[in-house]
Design a protein around this motif. Structure first.
Motif, PDB file in Angstrom:
ATOM      1  N   LEU A  85       0.806  -1.453  -0.073  1.00  0.00           N
ATOM      2  CA  LEU A  85      -0.255   0.176   0.384  1.00  0.00           C
ATOM      3  C   LEU A  85       1.172   0.839  -0.219  1.00  0.00           C
ATOM      4  O   LEU A  85       0.343   2.244  -0.400  1.00  0.00           O
ATOM      5  CB  LEU A  85      -0.710  -0.001   1.392  1.00  0.00           C
ATOM      6  CG  LEU A  85      -1.834  -0.925   1.215  1.00  0.00           C
ATOM      7  CD1 LEU A  85      -2.771  -0.709   2.650  1.00  0.00           C
ATOM      8  CD2 LEU A  85      -3.242  -1.553  -0.152  1.00  0.00           C
ATOM      9  N   ALA A  86       2.383   1.473   0.544  1.00  0.00           N
ATOM     10  CA  ALA A  86       3.050   2.526   0.974  1.00  0.00           C
ATOM     11  C   ALA A  86       3.265   2.291  -0.769  1.00  0.00           C
ATOM     12  O   ALA A  86       3.117   3.885  -1.580  1.00  0.00           O
ATOM     13  CB  ALA A  86       4.699   2.464   1.235  1.00  0.00           C
ATOM     14  N   GLY A  87       3.632   1.319  -1.389  1.00  0.00           N
ATOM     15  CA  GLY A  87       3.956   1.834  -3.050  1.00  0.00           C
ATOM     16  C   GLY A  87       2.608   2.576  -3.679  1.00  0.00           C
ATOM     17  O   GLY A  87       3.229   3.242  -4.357  1.00  0.00           O
ATOM     18  N   VAL A  88       1.284   1.908  -3.589  1.00  0.00           N
ATOM     19  CA  VAL A  88       0.745   2.273  -4.095  1.00  0.00           C
ATOM     20  C   VAL A  88       0.374   3.600  -3.730  1.00  0.00           C
ATOM     21  O   VAL A  88       0.058   4.455  -4.853  1.00  0.00           O
ATOM     22  CB  VAL A  88      -0.525   1.487  -3.815  1.00  0.00           C
ATOM     23  CG1 VAL A  88      -1.901   1.985  -4.215  1.00  0.00           C
ATOM     24  CG2 VAL A  88      -0.762  -0.258  -4.063  1.00  0.00           C
ATOM     25  N   MET A  89       0.739   4.317  -2.461  1.00  0.00           N
ATOM     26  CA  MET A  89       0.081   5.959  -1.688  1.00  0.00           C
ATOM     27  C   MET A  89       1.822   6.278  -2.706  1.00  0.00           C
ATOM     28  O   MET A  89       1.119   7.530  -2.448  1.00  0.00           O
ATOM     29  CB  MET A  89       0.020   5.566  -0.998  1.00  0.00           C
ATOM     30  CG  MET A  89      -1.625   4.893  -0.614  1.00  0.00           C
ATOM     31  SD  MET A  89      -1.405   4.556   1.681  1.00  0.00           S
ATOM     32  CE  MET A  89      -1.636   5.738   2.403  1.00  0.00           C
ATOM     33  N   GLY A  90       2.280   5.658  -2.462  1.00  0.00           N
ATOM     34  CA  GLY A  90       3.950   6.711  -2.946  1.00  0.00           C
ATOM     35  C   GLY A  90       4.518   7.121  -1.579  1.00  0.00           C
ATOM     36  O   GLY A  90       4.989   8.614  -1.551  1.00  0.00           O
ATOM     37  N   VAL A  91       3.860   6.283  -0.184  1.00  0.00           N
ATOM     38  CA  VAL A  91       5.165   7.161   0.597  1.00  0.00           C
ATOM     39  C   VAL A  91       5.891   6.321   1.332  1.00  0.00           C
ATOM     40  O   VAL A  91       6.251   5.222   0.899  1.00  0.00           O
ATOM     41  CB  VAL A  91       3.756   7.115   2.263  1.00  0.00           C
ATOM     42  CG1 VAL A  91       2.660   6.114   1.987  1.00  0.00           C
ATOM     43  CG2 VAL A  91       3.748   7.789   3.016  1.00  0.00           C
ATOM     44  N   GLU A  92       6.703   7.627   2.013  1.00  0.00           N
ATOM     45  CA  GLU A  92       7.985   6.466   2.435  1.00  0.00           C
ATOM     46  C   GLU A  92       7.896   6.434   3.871  1.00  0.00           C
ATOM     47  O   GLU A  92       7.386   7.476   4.549  1.00  0.00           O
ATOM     48  CB  GLU A  92       9.201   6.387   1.963  1.00  0.00           C
ATOM     49  CG  GLU A  92       9.785   6.391   0.468  1.00  0.00           C
ATOM     50  CD  GLU A  92      11.023   7.019   0.472  1.00  0.00           C
ATOM     51  OE1 GLU A  92      11.864   7.384   1.199  1.00  0.00           O
ATOM     52  OE2 GLU A  92      10.835   6.762  -1.060  1.00  0.00           O
ATOM     53  N   SER A  93       8.393   5.487   4.968  1.00  0.00           N
ATOM     54  CA  SER A  93       7.927   5.946   6.024  1.00  0.00           C
ATOM     55  C   SER A  93       9.656   6.776   6.918  1.00  0.00           C
ATOM     56  O   SER A  93      10.096   6.403   6.624  1.00  0.00           O
ATOM     57  CB  SER A  93       8.658   4.386   7.019  1.00  0.00           C
ATOM     58  OG  SER A  93       8.198   4.175   8.231  1.00  0.00           O
ATOM     59  N   ALA A 408      -3.919   2.514  -9.475  1.00  0.00           N
ATOM     60  CA  ALA A 408      -2.235   2.310  -8.886  1.00  0.00           C
ATOM     61  C   ALA A 408      -1.839   0.646  -8.189  1.00  0.00           C
ATOM     62  O   ALA A 408      -2.997   0.154  -8.070  1.00  0.00           O
ATOM     63  CB  ALA A 408      -1.622   2.658  -7.828  1.00  0.00           C
ATOM     64  N   GLN A 409      -1.019   0.252  -8.950  1.00  0.00           N
ATOM     65  CA  GLN A 409      -0.436  -0.913  -8.440  1.00  0.00           C
ATOM     66  C   GLN A 409       1.043  -1.381  -7.950  1.00  0.00           C
ATOM     67  O   GLN A 409       1.965  -0.060  -8.576  1.00  0.00           O
ATOM     68  CB  GLN A 409      -0.121  -2.148  -9.870  1.00  0.00           C
ATOM     69  CG  GLN A 409       1.090  -1.596 -10.711  1.00  0.00           C
ATOM     70  CD  GLN A 409       0.436  -2.954 -11.745  1.00  0.00           C
ATOM     71  OE1 GLN A 409      -0.472  -3.391 -12.159  1.00  0.00           O
ATOM     72  NE2 GLN A 409       1.492  -3.029 -12.750  1.00  0.00           N
ATOM     73  N   ALA A 410       1.443  -2.201  -6.771  1.00  0.00           N
ATOM     74  CA  ALA A 410       2.484  -2.486  -6.643  1.00  0.00           C
ATOM     75  C   ALA A 410       2.836  -3.451  -5.367  1.00  0.00           C
ATOM     76  O   ALA A 410       1.743  -4.004  -5.300  1.00  0.00           O
ATOM     77  CB  ALA A 410       2.814  -1.026  -5.413  1.00  0.00           C
ATOM     78  N   ALA A 411       4.051  -3.531  -5.215  1.00  0.00           N
ATOM     79  CA  ALA A 411       4.826  -5.246  -4.980  1.00  0.00           C
ATOM     80  C   ALA A 411       5.772  -4.790  -3.192  1.00  0.00           C
ATOM     81  O   ALA A 411       5.517  -3.559  -2.764  1.00  0.00           O
ATOM     82  CB  ALA A 411       5.114  -5.581  -5.498  1.00  0.00           C
ATOM     83  N   GLY A 412       4.845  -5.304  -2.401  1.00  0.00           N
ATOM     84  CA  GLY A 412       4.990  -5.644  -1.218  1.00  0.00           C
ATOM     85  C   GLY A 412       6.375  -6.851  -0.474  1.00  0.00           C
ATOM     86  O   GLY A 412       5.421  -7.304  -0.815  1.00  0.00           O
ATOM     87  N   LEU A 413       7.559  -6.215  -0.533  1.00  0.00           N
ATOM     88  CA  LEU A 413       8.374  -7.388  -0.282  1.00  0.00           C
ATOM     89  C   LEU A 413       8.833  -7.701   1.408  1.00  0.00           C
ATOM     90  O   LEU A 413       9.532  -6.321   0.988  1.00  0.00           O
ATOM     91  CB  LEU A 413       9.276  -7.643  -1.120  1.00  0.00           C
ATOM     92  CG  LEU A 413       8.490  -7.923  -2.994  1.00  0.00           C
ATOM     93  CD1 LEU A 413       9.675  -7.232  -4.004  1.00  0.00           C
ATOM     94  CD2 LEU A 413       7.751  -8.764  -3.336  1.00  0.00           C
ATOM     95  N   THR A 414       8.923  -8.447   1.569  1.00  0.00           N
ATOM     96  CA  THR A 414       9.325  -8.603   2.763  1.00  0.00           C
ATOM     97  C   THR A 414       9.766 -10.484   2.893  1.00  0.00           C
ATOM     98  O   THR A 414      10.072 -10.355   1.928  1.00  0.00           O
ATOM     99  CB  THR A 414       8.935  -7.919   3.983  1.00  0.00           C
ATOM    100  OG1 THR A 414       9.425  -7.942   5.215  1.00  0.00           O
ATOM    101  CG2 THR A 414       7.242  -9.247   4.264  1.00  0.00           C
ATOM    102  N   GLU A 415      10.722 -10.153   4.315  1.00  0.00           N
ATOM    103  CA  GLU A 415      10.702 -12.048   4.768  1.00  0.00           C
ATOM    104  C   GLU A 415       9.915 -12.252   6.383  1.00  0.00           C
ATOM    105  O   GLU A 415      10.147 -11.091   7.190  1.00  0.00           O
ATOM    106  CB  GLU A 415      12.158 -11.914   4.960  1.00  0.00           C
ATOM    107  CG  GLU A 415      12.941 -11.890   3.718  1.00  0.00           C
ATOM    108  CD  GLU A 415      13.292 -12.634   3.026  1.00  0.00           C
ATOM    109  OE1 GLU A 415      13.345 -14.232   3.707  1.00  0.00           O
ATOM    110  OE2 GLU A 415      12.404 -13.062   1.783  1.00  0.00           O
ATOM    111  N   ALA A 416       9.001 -12.840   6.259  1.00  0.00           N
ATOM    112  CA  ALA A 416       8.651 -13.637   7.160  1.00  0.00           C
ATOM    113  C   ALA A 416       9.640 -15.073   7.662  1.00  0.00           C
ATOM    114  O   ALA A 416      11.240 -14.749   7.333  1.00  0.00           O
ATOM    115  CB  ALA A 416       7.470 -14.749   6.965  1.00  0.00           C
ATOM    116  N   ALA A 417       9.813 -15.096   8.930  1.00  0.00           N
ATOM    117  CA  ALA A 417      10.466 -16.231   9.535  1.00  0.00           C
ATOM    118  C   ALA A 417      11.358 -17.513   8.753  1.00  0.00           C
ATOM    119  O   ALA A 417      12.082 -17.241   7.743  1.00  0.00           O
ATOM    120  CB  ALA A 417      10.400 -17.108  10.570  1.00  0.00           C
TER     121      ALA A 417
END
Length: 492
Positions: A85-93, A408-417
């Motif tokens: 959603l941050a990618g869709v909204m164009g916002v950075e933490s 808009a479209q975006a991917a959220g890529l992270t790492e789970a355990a």
């Protein structure tokens, strides 16, 4: 766990499952020939359909719905949804938001590693089948289900560690603190003192019980020779006990898949990188990770659209319960058309940990190297958590606010355990038009693809020894649990 056995022309077929220390939704069909597995077919027999549930909703609903995919790794699901959603909204933490999110995801991940080792993996070696081994009595005393001293101690340490999520996230699982622009909960100086004390207490458990040595000493392990000295002469602890078991049972020769590994990168840093780098390794060669090369195959999944690969932004989740070729509700994700393994071993390998690289060079990725990578990561991440807490700027910002675009479209890529987790969201006319999720166990426990190529676990099981009287082979259980499956995430 039960196994059904069929005899046919000198070959055996075993149906093994459920693997129910976390969840029972896993069944494996084994073809056995010459005392070893000759082929494996991994079935995730549950359909859940979260990707369909999300379609048509307000995009911010993903922050509520996606974490409920799983009660074990809900923070990771929340993080992936927030990143998409941050990618869709164009916002950075802001940096504080990144640090707080790192602390929450790390808490969940290290707790998972701790639980895996103590409750899911090591109790297999306290089974009566191993009663004649020189290490059995110590293992039974430490890891017998429910009764083992290490099992009880790990449970208490895990419960105390989760105070981190209580302070930062308000609750666990299913916190709403993680947002596209950061976090909604600020930390003050008093909170930081409490958090440092909590992480410090967890560190002491690892040092006193698991490793029997300071974490800094664990971090010096750099070569197989260091590991061998630890096994022979190292401090008493459950890590050394595992090394003894692994040597005695030949776990370094068990469970090799393809030698291809991928990671999205874990725990962002201030320089735009990650504590554990993003990338891939195949055949010892490192390369960047290109999300545009990811696609899911449905050929042997019980899904419509079996004639082509599905890139996530154009993904499809249309169940087909009448499909006679499909044998799993799990899709088959591939990178550039190839199966890849993910998990702690991939993270440490891509990040360049010298010991993990040396072990994988020797065994291609085995039961032993997966567990060692997970324990090394447990030590590394715990130390990193202390550093993140000290780096927080109490007076700094914690969250940025932005508007949701119409499309808009975006991917959220992270790492789970358990490895690489990705959420791909497509917004049209202010609503979710498409939402696709590829979880770690989807990668590792995938069925065959369009080319008929087995998934990583299916390949890792080939060659596993099976005794004539075994209905649920111990070797198969060790291999499966070395991947640490989370089946509800697999079928989300």
């Amino acid at each position: 766990m039960s196994g059904d056995k069929q005899e046919s022309r000198g070959r055996r077929r075993l149906i093994v499952g459920p693997f129910n220390r976390v969840e029972g939704d896993l069944e494996i069909r084994l073809e056995v020939s010459g005392g070893a597995v000759s082929a494996a077919y991994v079935n995730a027999p549950l359909f859940r359909g979260f990707e369909r549930i999300l379609e048509g909703r307000d995009p911010l609903d993903a922050l509520v719905v996606a974490p409920r995919i799983c009660g074990i790794c809900s923070v990771s699901q929340s993080h992936a949804a927030a990143l998409a959603l941050a990618g869709v909204m164009g916002v950075e933490s802001p940096r504080n938001g990144v640090l707080a999110t790192n602390l929450m995801t790390a808490t969940e991940n290290v707790a998972d590693h701790l639980t895996h080792f103590h409750l899911f993996f090591m109790p297999d070696f306290a089974r009566p089948a191993y009663a004649g081994r020189p290490w059995f009595c110590r293992t039974e005393e430490r890891f017998k289900a429910v009764q083992g001293a290490a099992v009880r101690g790990a449970g208490a340490a895990r419960a105390e560690l989760f105070h981190v999520l209580g302070i930062l996230g308000g609750k666990w699982p299913h916190t709403l603190t993680i947002q596209p622009g950061g976090v909604t909960r600020a930390v003050d100086a008093r909170d930081r003192v409490r958090l440092l004390a909590t992480v410090g207490s967890f560190r002491r458990f690892l040092e006193n019980s698991l490793f029997g040595a300071p974490l800094e000493r664990v971090l010096t392990l750099a070569a197989p020779e260091d590991l061998e000295r630890w096994r022979l002469y190292g401090p008493d602890g459950d890590f050394r006990l595992f090394l003894e078991i692994a040597e005695d049972l030949g776990l370094a020769d068990l469970g090799r898949a393809y030698g291809r590994f991928l990671t999205h990168g874990a725990y962002p840093d201030a320089e735009g990188g990650h504590l554990y780098r993003r990338g891939t390794i195949a055949g010892g060669t490192a390369a960047p990770f290109d999300a545009a090369q990811v696609a899911e195959h449905h050929r042997f999944s019980r899904m419509a659209g079996q004639d082509r690969p599905h890139p996530p932004f154009a993904g499809s989740t249309v169940p087909d319960g009448t499909d006679e070729d499909g044998y799993s509700w799990c899709k088959a994700p591939r990178l550039a058309g190839l199966p890849y393994e993910t998990g702690a071993i991939a993270r440490q390998l891509v990040d360049g940990h010298p010991l993990v690289r040396a072990l994988v060079a020797q065994d291609g990725g085995s039961v032993r190297s997966r567990v060692i990578a997970r324990l090394l990561e447990l030590a590394r991440t715990t130390c990193a958590m202390e550093g993140w807490l000290r780096a927080i700027d109490i007076a700094g910002p914690w969250c940025m606010v932005a508007e949701m675009p119409d499309s808009a479209q975006a991917a959220g890529l992270t790492e789970a355990a358990r490895g690489a987790l990705g959420h791909w969201v497509r917004v049209e006319h202010g609503r979710i038009a498409g939402y696709q999720i590829i979880a770690p166990t989807t990668w590792n426990f995938s069925p065959r693809d369009l080319a008929g190529t087995p998934g990583p676990l299916e390949q890792a099981l080939v060659g596993a020894p099976v005794l004539d009287d075994e209905r649920t082979p111990l070797s198969v259980q060790h291999i499966v649990r070395s991947f640490d499956p989370c089946m509800v995430c697999t079928v989300h």
